[in-house]
Design an enzyme around this catalytic site. Structure first.
Site, mmCIF file in Angstrom:
data_model
loop_
_atom_site.group_PDB
_atom_site.id
_atom_site.type_symbol
_atom_site.label_atom_id
_atom_site.label_comp_id
_atom_site.label_asym_id
_atom_site.label_seq_id
_atom_site.Cartn_x
_atom_site.Cartn_y
_atom_site.Cartn_z
ATOM 1 N N GLU A 121 0.850 -1.205 0.000
ATOM 2 C CA GLU A 121 0.000 0.000 0.000
ATOM 3 C C GLU A 121 0.876 1.242 0.000
ATOM 4 O O GLU A 121 1.948 1.231 0.599
ATOM 5 C CB GLU A 121 -0.824 0.082 1.298
ATOM 6 C CG GLU A 121 -1.699 -1.073 1.567
ATOM 7 C CD GLU A 121 -2.112 -1.130 3.043
ATOM 8 O OE1 GLU A 121 -1.934 -0.145 3.785
ATOM 9 O OE2 GLU A 121 -2.600 -2.193 3.440
ATOM 10 N N LYS A 123 2.235 4.630 1.411
ATOM 11 C CA LYS A 123 2.288 5.176 2.766
ATOM 12 C C LYS A 123 1.855 6.636 2.683
ATOM 13 O O LYS A 123 2.584 7.492 2.167
ATOM 14 C CB LYS A 123 3.708 5.067 3.324
ATOM 15 C CG LYS A 123 3.812 5.516 4.768
ATOM 16 C CD LYS A 123 5.175 5.118 5.337
ATOM 17 C CE LYS A 123 5.277 5.438 6.820
ATOM 18 N NZ LYS A 123 5.171 6.855 7.123
ATOM 19 N N ASP A 125 1.022 10.374 3.548
ATOM 20 C CA ASP A 125 1.720 11.318 4.407
ATOM 21 C C ASP A 125 0.700 12.234 5.061
ATOM 22 O O ASP A 125 0.438 13.338 4.607
ATOM 23 C CB ASP A 125 2.719 12.117 3.566
ATOM 24 C CG ASP A 125 3.795 12.727 4.433
ATOM 25 O OD1 ASP A 125 3.813 12.427 5.642
ATOM 26 O OD2 ASP A 125 4.605 13.505 3.908
ATOM 27 N N TYR A 233 -6.541 1.781 6.769
ATOM 28 C CA TYR A 233 -5.480 0.826 6.435
ATOM 29 C C TYR A 233 -5.338 -0.329 7.412
ATOM 30 O O TYR A 233 -4.529 -1.212 7.200
ATOM 31 C CB TYR A 233 -4.144 1.508 6.205
ATOM 32 C CG TYR A 233 -3.599 2.357 7.337
ATOM 33 C CD1 TYR A 233 -3.315 1.820 8.585
ATOM 34 C CD2 TYR A 233 -3.338 3.710 7.123
ATOM 35 C CE1 TYR A 233 -2.813 2.595 9.604
ATOM 36 C CE2 TYR A 233 -2.833 4.502 8.138
ATOM 37 C CZ TYR A 233 -2.572 3.933 9.387
ATOM 38 O OH TYR A 233 -2.072 4.706 10.386
ATOM 39 N N LYS A 322 10.804 3.728 2.539
ATOM 40 C CA LYS A 322 10.631 5.175 2.400
ATOM 41 C C LYS A 322 11.254 5.683 1.098
ATOM 42 O O LYS A 322 12.291 5.217 0.668
ATOM 43 C CB LYS A 322 11.291 5.901 3.580
ATOM 44 C CG LYS A 322 10.663 5.585 4.929
ATOM 45 C CD LYS A 322 9.338 6.293 5.130
ATOM 46 C CE LYS A 322 9.478 7.687 5.676
ATOM 47 N NZ LYS A 322 9.847 7.799 7.069
ATOM 48 N N CYS A 417 18.710 47.563 -13.001
ATOM 49 C CA CYS A 417 18.922 46.262 -13.633
ATOM 50 C C CYS A 417 20.352 45.793 -13.368
ATOM 51 O O CYS A 417 21.305 46.539 -13.624
ATOM 52 C CB CYS A 417 18.670 46.374 -15.136
ATOM 53 S SG CYS A 417 19.153 44.879 -16.032
ATOM 54 N N CYS A 420 22.184 45.904 -17.087
ATOM 55 C CA CYS A 420 22.421 47.130 -17.862
ATOM 56 C C CYS A 420 22.295 48.400 -17.027
ATOM 57 O O CYS A 420 22.579 49.488 -17.505
ATOM 58 C CB CYS A 420 21.474 47.192 -19.057
ATOM 59 S SG CYS A 420 19.770 47.546 -18.585
ATOM 60 N N CYS A 435 13.183 45.220 -15.841
ATOM 61 C CA CYS A 435 14.213 46.155 -16.275
ATOM 62 C C CYS A 435 13.600 47.000 -17.381
ATOM 63 O O CYS A 435 12.960 46.477 -18.292
ATOM 64 C CB CYS A 435 15.405 45.367 -16.815
ATOM 65 S SG CYS A 435 16.425 46.292 -17.962
ATOM 66 N N CYS A 441 19.226 46.349 -23.216
ATOM 67 C CA CYS A 441 19.772 45.536 -22.118
ATOM 68 C C CYS A 441 20.286 44.223 -22.701
ATOM 69 O O CYS A 441 19.542 43.479 -23.333
ATOM 70 C CB CYS A 441 18.699 45.276 -21.074
ATOM 71 S SG CYS A 441 19.214 44.089 -19.812
HETATM 72 S S1 IVH Z 1 0.099 0.531 9.006
HETATM 73 C C1 IVH Z 1 1.105 -1.460 12.873
HETATM 74 N N1 IVH Z 1 -0.404 1.476 6.623
HETATM 75 O O1 IVH Z 1 2.690 5.571 8.808
HETATM 76 C C2 IVH Z 1 1.127 -0.767 11.586
HETATM 77 N N2 IVH Z 1 0.511 2.945 8.254
HETATM 78 O O2 IVH Z 1 4.896 4.748 11.319
HETATM 79 C C3 IVH Z 1 0.459 0.527 11.641
HETATM 80 N N3 IVH Z 1 0.797 5.253 7.476
HETATM 81 O O3 IVH Z 1 1.782 7.061 11.565
HETATM 82 C C4 IVH Z 1 0.570 1.351 10.455
HETATM 83 N N4 IVH Z 1 0.013 4.932 5.441
HETATM 84 O O4 IVH Z 1 -0.273 6.584 10.181
HETATM 85 C C5 IVH Z 1 0.076 1.741 7.850
HETATM 86 N N5 IVH Z 1 -0.938 2.211 4.479
HETATM 87 C C6 IVH Z 1 -0.471 2.460 5.708
HETATM 88 C C7 IVH Z 1 -0.037 3.747 6.085
HETATM 89 C C8 IVH Z 1 0.462 3.941 7.381
HETATM 90 C C9 IVH Z 1 0.509 5.817 6.304
HETATM 91 C C10 IVH Z 1 1.373 5.960 8.637
HETATM 92 C C11 IVH Z 1 0.727 5.651 9.947
HETATM 93 C C12 IVH Z 1 1.813 5.796 10.974
HETATM 94 C C13 IVH Z 1 3.064 5.701 10.160
HETATM 95 C C14 IVH Z 1 3.829 4.465 10.528
#
Ligand code: IVH
Length: 680
Positions: A121, A123, A125, A233, A322, A417, A420, A435, A441
């Protein structure tokens, strides 16, 4: 609109019930399924009806009413809550080797050499959230906090439309804690910052901060105005019922109960699939509607997850791969003020090189004087640089706590400028400072020449920015018209220039003389006249003389031309120096076929991909090719799905057959002659 006073309490209760169901369905369709069935206005009407009824009949208020989506009475503070099951974090890996180690550790622990199935999945932000449902009703929304204790932000959470206030369908456990991420999509973030800046506020650093700030509001009516979304998630506490045995199926089940889940989620059969998934997501990352900072891989089988368990604060069965950070800190070494083609002065930040977003960055744009002021940046400051995808690196903020004690004053935008020395002017209401030196120029001349020779303009091959710089610095060329008078003997003497290159350059300059009116107009670099406007002008007026003579009113008749553009065009041709340059260019031999209507390609052949085949009687194939190109067509050698037209003379063979099989238009020589205009 139902008039509340005309209803009995039981009639009102029935109507309220219907409206709530409708609103929940509209929400679900719009925010979870991404497929709304009614226009926004209908949603708003139902919401107003519901609010009016709830106001008239306070006994009908409910903790699950969609009217809570707009926020409620502000709080004094958030209550602390203890998570029944701690909210864990994830371990990270940063490369494939570490990812393989993760898989190896899992296999060792499970004492198996079989491939492990993983759910992959993005991650997200954003901010982690815990949502507690009792008998299908949302009773609490809490932040992660330190993992053991979080804050109760239920009222704020209820304003987020992708979070169900009551679960849909049936079969859910009486106690169900759903976990996921609350985030602000990129578009919502941009809109929020535009709004903040128009109101003179600083704006947010990135979507994550904006999401956190929006959730931390004690006044939930403010949270309600922020376009936050939630994606589920995982689950936390589950009591009194069972969930499927695989992570991916649990997510599918949560989706059925009304949650948004990530559509990019995939199950792969082994760790090799995880690595492939990472590459795939890294490739589409910039096109996603939300920010992600990596990929999460989770052992899909829940029994295996349970056997693997946890270490410290993270599960053994999951990890996050990451992406390289998109934001880093570095030092601002200097600010250079660059002068563009139209005199616009752009401040460019010179940075202590820093690795960010996967590349080393040593320059960043500062846009304009307002941006410098907004950031309050000084030379020597530590700044936060953001580079997302192919976007030009930006300075997002200044780390004021790191400002050197000896810091000199603020950055002064130049009043003269830097190239020039002419005065720098800023028109009222415009953010750009320019300018005033115009063509005198050197910086403006160089940029004007670079634009003139560029591919979409006169397309002079081999005349890059470096060579333009040399030609101007050596005094061989001062303006665009001079290009057609440079001599081989002078060019060959330039540094790094051989005889062959000099010959090629002169021949490229010569062949650029055959062009189109639209390209020529674009090449002149009239302010606000881009390619499309130039084409529209050429199509409308058909000759340069007519455009030069046109009044602002006459110009306004052209599609695509508004008052600002028309004023710039008139001003350009009113300038004696500009007129002289245009005359010199024309007398140097720049020419184009007459612009005329034709019945195949419309007014110009721009954008058409044409193939010539067979024999032509009235002209050679290369002559036909040149003329078609001059009208803007691209002439290629082979027929493909991209071909717009095949011109076939007698003797045409396989290309004709292929064009016919692909359903591509075919024309003959008579059509060609018509396309090229009568005097072709
Ligand atoms: S699972 C035990 N799945 O990432 C596992 N976390 O340090 C719990 N996050 O603050 C997390 N997308 O909020 C999981 N698809 C995803 C995620 C996800 C973002 C964030 C989560 C947590 C940090 C993990």
């Amino acid at each position: 609109m139902t008039d509340p006073s005309s209803l009995s309490e039981s009639q009102a209760a029935e109507r309220v019930h219907t409206l709530r169901q409708q609103l929940d369905t509209f929400n679900h369709e719009y925010y979870v399924l991404d497929s709304p069935s009614v226009p926004d206005a209908e949603y708003d009407r139902c919401m107003r009806d519901l609010q009016a009824l709830e106001k008239a009949f306070p006994s009908l208020q409910s903790e699950t009413s969609p009217s809570l989506r707009v926020g409620g009475v502000p709080l004094d503070s958030f209550q602390q809550v203890r998570h029944e099951l701690p909210m864990l974090s994830l371990d990270n890996v940063f490369d494939d080797e570490q990812l393989l180690d993760f898989d190896r550790r899992i296999k060792d622990r499970l004492k198996t050499s079989d491939d492990i199935e993983y759910a992959c999945e993005p991650k997200l932000d954003g901010i982690a959230i815990s949502l507690m449902y009792r008998d299908g009703v949302l009773v609490r929304g809490a932040t992660r906090g330190d993992g053991a204790y979080g804050e109760d932000i239920t009222v704020n959470v209820k304003t987020i439309r992708s979070i169900p206030l009551t679960l849909r369908g049936a079969g859910f456990p009486p106690v169900l804690e759903v976990r996921g991420e609350i985030y602000l999509p990129k578009a919502g973030f941009d809109a929020l910052n535009v709004k903040a800046r128009t109101a003179g506020e600083k704006g947010f650093m990135n979507p994550r901060n904006a999401a956190a700030g929006s959730l931390r509001q004690l006044d939930s009516r403010i949270t309600a105005t922020r376009p936050l979304e939630m994606c589920a998630y995982s689950v936390g506490l589950v009591e009194g019922g069972d969930l499927p045995g695989h992570h991916a199926s649990i997510l599918e089940q949560l989706h059925e109960w009304g949650f948004r889940i990530n559509p990019e989620m995939r199950v792969v059969g082994s760790i090799a699939g995880c690595a492939e998934y990472y590459e795939h997501l890294a490739g589409i990352r910039d096109s996603l509607a939300y920010d992600i900072d990596g990929i999460v891989f989770k052992v899909n089988d829940i029994t295996l997850q349970e056997r693997l368990g946890f270490v410290a604060r993270a599960p053994r069965w999951a990890t996050a791969h990451k992406f390289p950070a998109q934001e880093e800190m570095t030092q601002l070494l200097d600010i250079e003020f660059q002068v563009g083609r139209t005199g616009a002065i752009t401040p460019k930040a010179k940075l202590e090189p820093v690795f960010v977003g996967g590349v080393t960055v040593s320059n960043a744009t500062l846009h304009n004087a307002d941006e410098i002021q907004r950031l309050g940046v000084r030379i020597g400051d530590t700044v936060v640089i953001r580079r997302a995808g192919d976007v030009i690196p930006q300075i997002v903020s200044v780390v004021e706590s790191r400002r050197p004690a000896t810091s000199t004053g603020e950055v002064v935008f130049p009043s003269a400028c830097p190239v020039c020395g002419s005065a720098v002017e800023r028109t009222e209401g415009e953010v750009v400072a320019r300018c005033s030196g115009g063509i005198s120029c050197m910086a403006q001349s160089k940029r004007a020449i670079e634009h003139f020779v560029s591919r979409k303009a006169m397309d002079i091959d081999g005349l890059g920015d470096k060579l333009v710089e040399q030609l101007v610095d050596e005094g061989l060329v001062a303006n665009i018209a001079d290009l057609y008078h440079i001599r081989w003997d002078d060019v060959v003497k330039l540094e790094r220039m051989g005889e062959k290159s000099a010959t090629n350059l002169l021949s490229a300059i010569k062949s650029s003389k055959v062009t189109t009116l639209a390209k020529f107009l674009y090449a002149l670099g009239i302010r606000e006249v881009g390619e499309a406007t130039a084409r529209a002008l050429a199509d409308h007026f058909k000759s340069l003389d007519a455009i030069e003579a046109a009044s602002e009113e006459a110009l306004l008749e052209v599609d695509d031309v508004g008052p600002v553009v028309s004023r710039h065009i008139v001003m350009f041709f009113a300038n004696e120096h500009n007129r002289e340059i245009v005359e010199r260019l024309i007398s140097a031999g720049i020419d184009w076929p007459k612009v005329e209507e034709n019945d195949i390609g419309g007014k110009s052949l721009d954008g058409m991909v044409i193939v010539l085949t067979g024999n032509l009687e009235s002209m050679g194939r290369s002559e036909a090719k040149e003329k078609l190109q001059a009208l803007g067509a691209k002439v290629t050698g082979s027929v493909s799905a991209k071909t717009s037209l095949l011109i076939a003379g007698p003797g045409a063979g396989s290309k004709l057959a292929k064009a016919e099989s692909l359903g591509i238009d075919v024309a003959d020589e008579q059509d060609l002659i018509k396309m090229l205009g009568s005097d072709a």
